[in-house]
Design an enzyme around this catalytic site. Structure first.
Site, PDB file in Angstrom:
ATOM      1  CE1 TYR A  49      -4.052   2.006   0.520  1.00 31.80           C
ATOM      2  CE2 TYR A  49      -2.900   2.996   2.369  1.00 31.80           C
ATOM      3  CZ  TYR A  49      -3.964   2.988   1.492  1.00 31.80           C
ATOM      4  OH  TYR A  49      -4.948   3.960   1.589  1.00 31.80           O
ATOM      5  CE  LYS A  55      -3.870   4.851  -1.554  1.00 30.69           C
ATOM      6  NZ  LYS A  55      -4.900   5.419  -2.434  1.00 30.69           N
TER       7      LYS A  55
HETATM    8  P1  NAD Z   1     -14.081   2.999   0.841  1.00 26.84           P
HETATM    9  O1  NAD Z   1     -13.740   1.559   0.791  1.00 26.84           O
HETATM   10  O2  NAD Z   1     -15.033   3.492   1.855  1.00 26.84           O
HETATM   11  O3  NAD Z   1     -14.536   3.493  -0.601  1.00 26.84           O
HETATM   12  C1  NAD Z   1     -13.760   3.169  -1.721  1.00 26.84           C
HETATM   13  C2  NAD Z   1     -14.651   3.067  -2.941  1.00 26.84           C
HETATM   14  O4  NAD Z   1     -13.821   2.687  -4.057  1.00 26.84           O
HETATM   15  C3  NAD Z   1     -15.733   1.997  -2.812  1.00 26.84           C
HETATM   16  O5  NAD Z   1     -16.995   2.549  -3.135  1.00 26.84           O
HETATM   17  C4  NAD Z   1     -15.323   0.927  -3.796  1.00 26.84           C
HETATM   18  O6  NAD Z   1     -16.412   0.264  -4.405  1.00 26.84           O
HETATM   19  C5  NAD Z   1     -14.536   1.735  -4.815  1.00 26.84           C
HETATM   20  N1  NAD Z   1     -13.628   0.908  -5.609  1.00 26.84           N
HETATM   21  C6  NAD Z   1     -12.813  -0.086  -5.169  1.00 26.84           C
HETATM   22  N2  NAD Z   1     -12.183  -0.660  -6.203  1.00 26.84           N
HETATM   23  C7  NAD Z   1     -12.606  -0.010  -7.320  1.00 26.84           C
HETATM   24  C8  NAD Z   1     -12.313  -0.155  -8.696  1.00 26.84           C
HETATM   25  N3  NAD Z   1     -11.474  -1.102  -9.154  1.00 26.84           N
HETATM   26  N4  NAD Z   1     -12.912   0.680  -9.585  1.00 26.84           N
HETATM   27  C9  NAD Z   1     -13.782   1.616  -9.145  1.00 26.84           C
HETATM   28  N5  NAD Z   1     -14.107   1.792  -7.851  1.00 26.84           N
HETATM   29  C10 NAD Z   1     -13.526   0.987  -6.954  1.00 26.84           C
HETATM   30  O7  NAD Z   1     -12.676   3.746   1.018  1.00 26.84           O
HETATM   31  P2  NAD Z   1     -12.311   5.250   1.445  1.00 26.84           P
HETATM   32  O8  NAD Z   1     -11.808   5.188   2.819  1.00 26.84           O
HETATM   33  O9  NAD Z   1     -13.365   6.203   1.069  1.00 26.84           O
HETATM   34  O10 NAD Z   1     -11.018   5.418   0.513  1.00 26.84           O
HETATM   35  C11 NAD Z   1     -11.001   6.251  -0.632  1.00 26.84           C
HETATM   36  C12 NAD Z   1      -9.557   6.491  -1.007  1.00 26.84           C
HETATM   37  O11 NAD Z   1      -8.893   7.135   0.079  1.00 26.84           O
HETATM   38  C13 NAD Z   1      -8.748   5.234  -1.301  1.00 26.84           C
HETATM   39  O12 NAD Z   1      -7.861   5.493  -2.386  1.00 26.84           O
HETATM   40  C14 NAD Z   1      -7.960   5.005  -0.027  1.00 26.84           C
HETATM   41  O13 NAD Z   1      -6.763   4.308  -0.257  1.00 26.84           O
HETATM   42  C15 NAD Z   1      -7.707   6.441   0.386  1.00 26.84           C
HETATM   43  N6  NAD Z   1      -7.417   6.638   1.802  1.00 26.84           N
HETATM   44  C16 NAD Z   1      -8.345   6.320   2.757  1.00 26.84           C
HETATM   45  C17 NAD Z   1      -8.035   6.540   4.087  1.00 26.84           C
HETATM   46  C18 NAD Z   1      -9.003   6.238   5.204  1.00 26.84           C
HETATM   47  O14 NAD Z   1      -8.579   6.271   6.371  1.00 26.84           O
HETATM   48  N7  NAD Z   1     -10.255   5.963   4.936  1.00 26.84           N
HETATM   49  C19 NAD Z   1      -6.782   7.080   4.444  1.00 26.84           C
HETATM   50  C20 NAD Z   1      -5.881   7.382   3.442  1.00 26.84           C
HETATM   51  C21 NAD Z   1      -6.211   7.159   2.113  1.00 26.84           C
END
Ligand code: NAD
Length: 260
Positions: free
Chosen positions: A160, A164
């Site tokens: 990851y 990232k």
């Molecule tokens: P989440 O799992 O709540 O939502 C992610 C969404 O992406 C889901 O609706 C899922 O269906 C969609 N998705 C997954 N694979 C996909 C694909 N191949 N094509 C299209 N859509 C796809 O996650 P989140 O927490 O909202 O995360 C969103 C972004 O933020 C991600 O890139 C994650 O790595 C990043 N992020 C999240 C956090 C956190 O703490 N939540 C922290 C840092 C970074």
């Protein structure tokens, strides 16, 4: 959420990972600020729910089921956006999946490849096909989602962390390549945000697991998706017109340093 410097009336925003979490909240925020929004996600039911929520509030949206790791899906999603609204001004390339806590030698090749395909190749494909559309319109703003894992190493998260960090490097290069065409590329690096990724999966869905996550946050709580959406709307706005190739960290202090 919108303020006077963030007038998105008539703008067209393409948001991936928009069925849930950060993407969902940001798609709704763009719509509330007046944008036409392409709600793009692998989860078709989730897409329909978000489009219905935007339309019920008087906003404008088109729902598109798309796997961002597949070139044809991404190109079709952009075609549908252009068909619906005439072009694309803003892209929030945010779809992503997480890694289980696991040391590098135990991480399977399949899991590494899957994460790379969605979290890195997905951002590459989106930018690759969005940029020519933005050039045609005289410019645009792209925000790609990295993470605190994009700026520091994390034990148990080598895959990851790698993708990232890759998102930031790729975005900085693209920022330099296309700022001459008035396409601004930037990155958002969220800390631990209260989304299904964290509350249902990374934490194991338990109170104990969530407490462990919060313990990593100097601010003493998880962030809200709204706090990331606000930053994304700012980065895409004219108020941030001089911001180019920047990785904005919004993380409650998680990656600031030691202690606290
Ligand atoms: P989440 O799992 O709540 O939502 C992610 C969404 O992406 C889901 O609706 C899922 O269906 C969609 N998705 C997954 N694979 C996909 C694909 N191949 N094509 C299209 N859509 C796809 O996650 P989140 O927490 O909202 O995360 C969103 C972004 O933020 C991600 O890139 C994650 O790595 C990043 N992020 C999240 C956090 C956190 O703490 N939540 C922290 C840092 C970074």
């Amino acid at each position: 959420m919108a303020d006077q410097n963030q007038n998105y009336a008539g703008k067209i925003a393409f948001v991936t990972g928009a069925a849930n979490g950060i993407g969902r909240t940001t798609a709704i925020a763009f719509a509330e600020a007046g944008a036409h929004v392409a709600v793009v996600d692998l989860n078709g039911d989730g897409v329909a729910e978000v489009v219905a929520a935007i339309e019920a509030a008087g906003g404008s949206a088109v729902g598109i089921t798309c796997d961002v790791s597949k070139s044809e899906d991404v190109r079709t999603a952009l075609d549908k956006t252009v068909e619906a609204f005439g072009g694309i001004d803003i892209a929030f390339n945010n779809a992503g999946i997480e890694q289980q806590q696991i040391p590098l030698a135990d991480l399977s090749e399949e899991d590494f490849d899957r994460m790379t395909a969605i979290d890195l190749r997905g951002v590459f494909l989106c930018m690759k096909y969005q940029i020519p559309l933005m050039q045609k319109r005289g410019g645009g703003a792209i925000v790609n989602t990295s993470s605190g894992a994009g700026v520091v190493g994390i034990a148990g998260q080598a895959g990851y962390v790698a993708v990232k960090h890759g998102v930031i490097g790729m975005s900085k290069s693209a920022a330099l390549e296309y700022i001459g065409d008035n396409v601004r590329v930037n990155v958002i690096c969220p800390g631990i945000i209260e989304t299904p990724m964290i509350t249902d999966r990374v934490s194991g869905g338990t109170e104990e697991g969530q407490k462990k996550m919060i313990a990593q946050e100097p601010i003493g709580r998880m962030g809200k998706p709204e706090e990331i959406a606000a930053a994304v709307l700012y980065i895409c706005s004219d108020s941030a017109a001089f911001m180019v190739g920047h990785a904005m960290v919004v993380d409650g202090g998680q990656t600031v340093g030691l202690g606290g």
